[in-house]
Motif scaffolding. Sequence first.
Motif, PDB file in Angstrom:
ATOM      1  N   LYS A  99     -38.308 -21.466 -10.171  1.00  0.00           N
ATOM      2  CA  LYS A  99     -38.174 -22.792 -10.789  1.00  0.00           C
ATOM      3  C   LYS A  99     -36.729 -23.071 -11.187  1.00  0.00           C
ATOM      4  CE  LYS A  99     -42.843 -23.552 -12.475  1.00  0.00           C
ATOM      5  NZ  LYS A  99     -43.680 -23.834 -13.650  1.00  0.00           N
ATOM      6  N   GLU A 100     -36.047 -22.070 -11.720  1.00  0.00           N
ATOM      7  CA  GLU A 100     -34.643 -22.230 -12.113  1.00  0.00           C
ATOM      8  C   GLU A 100     -33.794 -22.632 -10.916  1.00  0.00           C
ATOM      9  OE1 GLU A 100     -31.035 -21.920 -14.393  1.00  0.00           O
ATOM     10  OE2 GLU A 100     -33.122 -22.150 -14.994  1.00  0.00           O
ATOM     11  N   PHE A 101     -33.973 -21.947  -9.786  1.00  0.00           N
ATOM     12  CA  PHE A 101     -33.174 -22.250  -8.602  1.00  0.00           C
ATOM     13  C   PHE A 101     -33.623 -23.543  -7.926  1.00  0.00           C
ATOM     14  CE2 PHE A 101     -30.932 -18.552  -9.374  1.00  0.00           C
ATOM     15  CZ  PHE A 101     -29.904 -18.399  -8.461  1.00  0.00           C
ATOM     16  N   ASP A 102     -34.908 -23.865  -7.970  1.00  0.00           N
ATOM     17  CA  ASP A 102     -35.361 -25.153  -7.443  1.00  0.00           C
ATOM     18  C   ASP A 102     -34.706 -26.310  -8.196  1.00  0.00           C
ATOM     19  OD1 ASP A 102     -37.015 -24.305  -5.390  1.00  0.00           O
ATOM     20  OD2 ASP A 102     -38.855 -24.400  -6.580  1.00  0.00           O
ATOM     21  N   LEU A 103     -34.651 -26.197  -9.516  1.00  0.00           N
ATOM     22  CA  LEU A 103     -34.038 -27.258 -10.318  1.00  0.00           C
ATOM     23  C   LEU A 103     -32.523 -27.333 -10.118  1.00  0.00           C
ATOM     24  CD1 LEU A 103     -36.009 -26.861 -13.675  1.00  0.00           C
ATOM     25  CD2 LEU A 103     -36.165 -28.748 -12.039  1.00  0.00           C
ATOM     26  N   ALA A 104     -31.881 -26.185 -10.043  1.00  0.00           N
ATOM     27  CA  ALA A 104     -30.413 -26.162  -9.957  1.00  0.00           C
ATOM     28  C   ALA A 104     -29.886 -26.437  -8.549  1.00  0.00           C
ATOM     29  CB  ALA A 104     -29.897 -24.813 -10.445  1.00  0.00           C
ATOM     30  N   TYR A 105     -30.566 -25.947  -7.523  1.00  0.00           N
ATOM     31  CA  TYR A 105     -30.008 -25.999  -6.163  1.00  0.00           C
ATOM     32  C   TYR A 105     -30.921 -26.668  -5.139  1.00  0.00           C
ATOM     33  CZ  TYR A 105     -26.999 -22.569  -8.391  1.00  0.00           C
ATOM     34  OH  TYR A 105     -26.149 -21.922  -9.248  1.00  0.00           O
ATOM     35  N   GLY A 106     -31.940 -27.362  -5.597  1.00  0.00           N
ATOM     36  CA  GLY A 106     -32.832 -28.052  -4.670  1.00  0.00           C
ATOM     37  C   GLY A 106     -34.049 -27.217  -4.332  1.00  0.00           C
ATOM     38  N   PRO A 107     -35.035 -27.850  -3.673  1.00  0.00           N
ATOM     39  CA  PRO A 107     -36.315 -27.180  -3.435  1.00  0.00           C
ATOM     40  C   PRO A 107     -36.271 -26.126  -2.338  1.00  0.00           C
ATOM     41  CG  PRO A 107     -36.311 -29.324  -2.412  1.00  0.00           C
ATOM     42  CD  PRO A 107     -35.021 -29.216  -3.180  1.00  0.00           C
ATOM     43  N   ALA A 108     -37.384 -25.446  -2.219  1.00  0.00           N
ATOM     44  CA  ALA A 108     -37.675 -24.460  -1.174  1.00  0.00           C
ATOM     45  C   ALA A 108     -37.105 -23.073  -1.453  1.00  0.00           C
ATOM     46  CB  ALA A 108     -37.257 -24.961   0.199  1.00  0.00           C
ATOM     47  N   TRP A 109     -36.999 -22.694  -2.718  1.00  0.00           N
ATOM     48  CA  TRP A 109     -36.630 -21.333  -3.077  1.00  0.00           C
ATOM     49  C   TRP A 109     -37.905 -20.504  -3.183  1.00  0.00           C
ATOM     50  CZ3 TRP A 109     -31.901 -19.187  -3.186  1.00  0.00           C
ATOM     51  CH2 TRP A 109     -30.813 -20.053  -3.142  1.00  0.00           C
ATOM     52  N   HIS A 110     -37.800 -19.239  -2.823  1.00  0.00           N
ATOM     53  CA  HIS A 110     -38.924 -18.312  -2.884  1.00  0.00           C
ATOM     54  C   HIS A 110     -38.441 -17.055  -3.598  1.00  0.00           C
ATOM     55  CE1 HIS A 110     -40.818 -20.861   0.138  1.00  0.00           C
ATOM     56  NE2 HIS A 110     -39.626 -20.888   0.700  1.00  0.00           N
ATOM     57  N   CYS A 111     -39.334 -16.416  -4.348  1.00  0.00           N
ATOM     58  CA  CYS A 111     -38.934 -15.240  -5.102  1.00  0.00           C
ATOM     59  C   CYS A 111     -40.067 -14.216  -5.098  1.00  0.00           C
ATOM     60  CB  CYS A 111     -38.586 -15.635  -6.538  1.00  0.00           C
ATOM     61  SG  CYS A 111     -37.890 -14.282  -7.499  1.00  0.00           S
ATOM     62  N   SER A 119     -40.517  -6.652   3.131  1.00  0.00           N
ATOM     63  CA  SER A 119     -40.301  -8.059   3.448  1.00  0.00           C
ATOM     64  C   SER A 119     -39.507  -8.194   4.731  1.00  0.00           C
ATOM     65  CB  SER A 119     -39.575  -8.766   2.314  1.00  0.00           C
ATOM     66  OG  SER A 119     -38.263  -8.276   2.200  1.00  0.00           O
ATOM     67  N   PHE A 120     -39.720  -9.314   5.373  1.00  0.00           N
ATOM     68  CA  PHE A 120     -38.910  -9.719   6.522  1.00  0.00           C
ATOM     69  C   PHE A 120     -38.901 -11.230   6.467  1.00  0.00           C
ATOM     70  CE2 PHE A 120     -38.007 -10.910  10.842  1.00  0.00           C
ATOM     71  CZ  PHE A 120     -37.005 -10.013  11.186  1.00  0.00           C
ATOM     72  N   VAL A 121     -37.795 -11.811   6.061  1.00  0.00           N
ATOM     73  CA  VAL A 121     -37.748 -13.252   5.818  1.00  0.00           C
ATOM     74  C   VAL A 121     -36.634 -13.907   6.620  1.00  0.00           C
ATOM     75  CG1 VAL A 121     -38.683 -12.997   3.495  1.00  0.00           C
ATOM     76  CG2 VAL A 121     -36.219 -13.084   3.805  1.00  0.00           C
ATOM     77  N   THR A 122     -36.828 -15.180   6.901  1.00  0.00           N
ATOM     78  CA  THR A 122     -35.786 -16.013   7.485  1.00  0.00           C
ATOM     79  C   THR A 122     -35.329 -16.952   6.382  1.00  0.00           C
ATOM     80  OG1 THR A 122     -36.842 -15.895   9.643  1.00  0.00           O
ATOM     81  CG2 THR A 122     -35.257 -17.674   9.302  1.00  0.00           C
ATOM     82  N   HIS A 123     -34.027 -17.016   6.161  1.00  0.00           N
ATOM     83  CA  HIS A 123     -33.505 -17.816   5.053  1.00  0.00           C
ATOM     84  C   HIS A 123     -32.416 -18.756   5.530  1.00  0.00           C
ATOM     85  CE1 HIS A 123     -29.694 -15.570   4.743  1.00  0.00           C
ATOM     86  NE2 HIS A 123     -30.417 -14.536   5.138  1.00  0.00           N
ATOM     87  N   SER A 124     -32.166 -19.756   4.717  1.00  0.00           N
ATOM     88  CA  SER A 124     -31.076 -20.683   4.995  1.00  0.00           C
ATOM     89  C   SER A 124     -29.750 -19.974   4.750  1.00  0.00           C
ATOM     90  CB  SER A 124     -31.169 -21.897   4.076  1.00  0.00           C
ATOM     91  OG  SER A 124     -32.354 -22.599   4.314  1.00  0.00           O
ATOM     92  N   LYS A 142     -33.921 -18.883   0.099  1.00  0.00           N
ATOM     93  CA  LYS A 142     -34.177 -20.310   0.285  1.00  0.00           C
ATOM     94  C   LYS A 142     -34.504 -20.567   1.749  1.00  0.00           C
ATOM     95  CE  LYS A 142     -32.408 -24.908  -0.430  1.00  0.00           C
ATOM     96  NZ  LYS A 142     -31.588 -25.739  -1.231  1.00  0.00           N
ATOM     97  N   THR A 143     -35.480 -21.459   1.951  1.00  0.00           N
ATOM     98  CA  THR A 143     -35.796 -21.908   3.297  1.00  0.00           C
ATOM     99  C   THR A 143     -35.474 -23.380   3.414  1.00  0.00           C
ATOM    100  OG1 THR A 143     -38.077 -22.354   2.671  1.00  0.00           O
ATOM    101  CG2 THR A 143     -37.611 -20.199   3.647  1.00  0.00           C
TER     102      THR A 143
END
Length: 151
Positions: A99-111, A119-124, A142-143
């Motif tokens: 929620k902190e990163f969604d508010l500060a840097y826009g949506p689509a953060w995952h934690c 884990s194996f993730v694709t990120h921006s 972030k995606t």
Amino acid sequence: MVKVSNQNQYIFFNNSHTTAKPSSMEKEKQVHAKQPHERRATEEVKLAATAISLNVRLRSSDMPVCMQQRALHFVRSLVDSAPKNSRPNPTHLARALKKEFDLAYGPAWHCVVGKSFGSFVTHSPGGFMYFSLDSLCVLLFKTEVQLIKET
């Protein structure tokens, strides 16, 4: 000395066999070329000092230093604010950091927060961080979000 950068690969050429002195314009170019590297090195030293002071181990990151520092301070404050006789709840930590990163840097953060996970993730680009704090590991990424238009 000339530095050529190509996709994180650095090649150094030493022109020590030449005796000509660099012109003032060449000196100015050398100064400007060093500044971003020196600035980056200074930021990384500050980040390392922050990690040490917060008792955090940075594992991997593709994120600007200021965002990394924000994540480290935020998680440390959450862990420190938990009652002394109980362990911090990983789900609550993950939700709060997301929620902190969604508010500060826009949506689509995952934690993801826990003691043991794969884990194996694709990120921006510029949106990935993995670190450990005490016995907990934190994966933040972030995606990209694409709006779907109805026709």
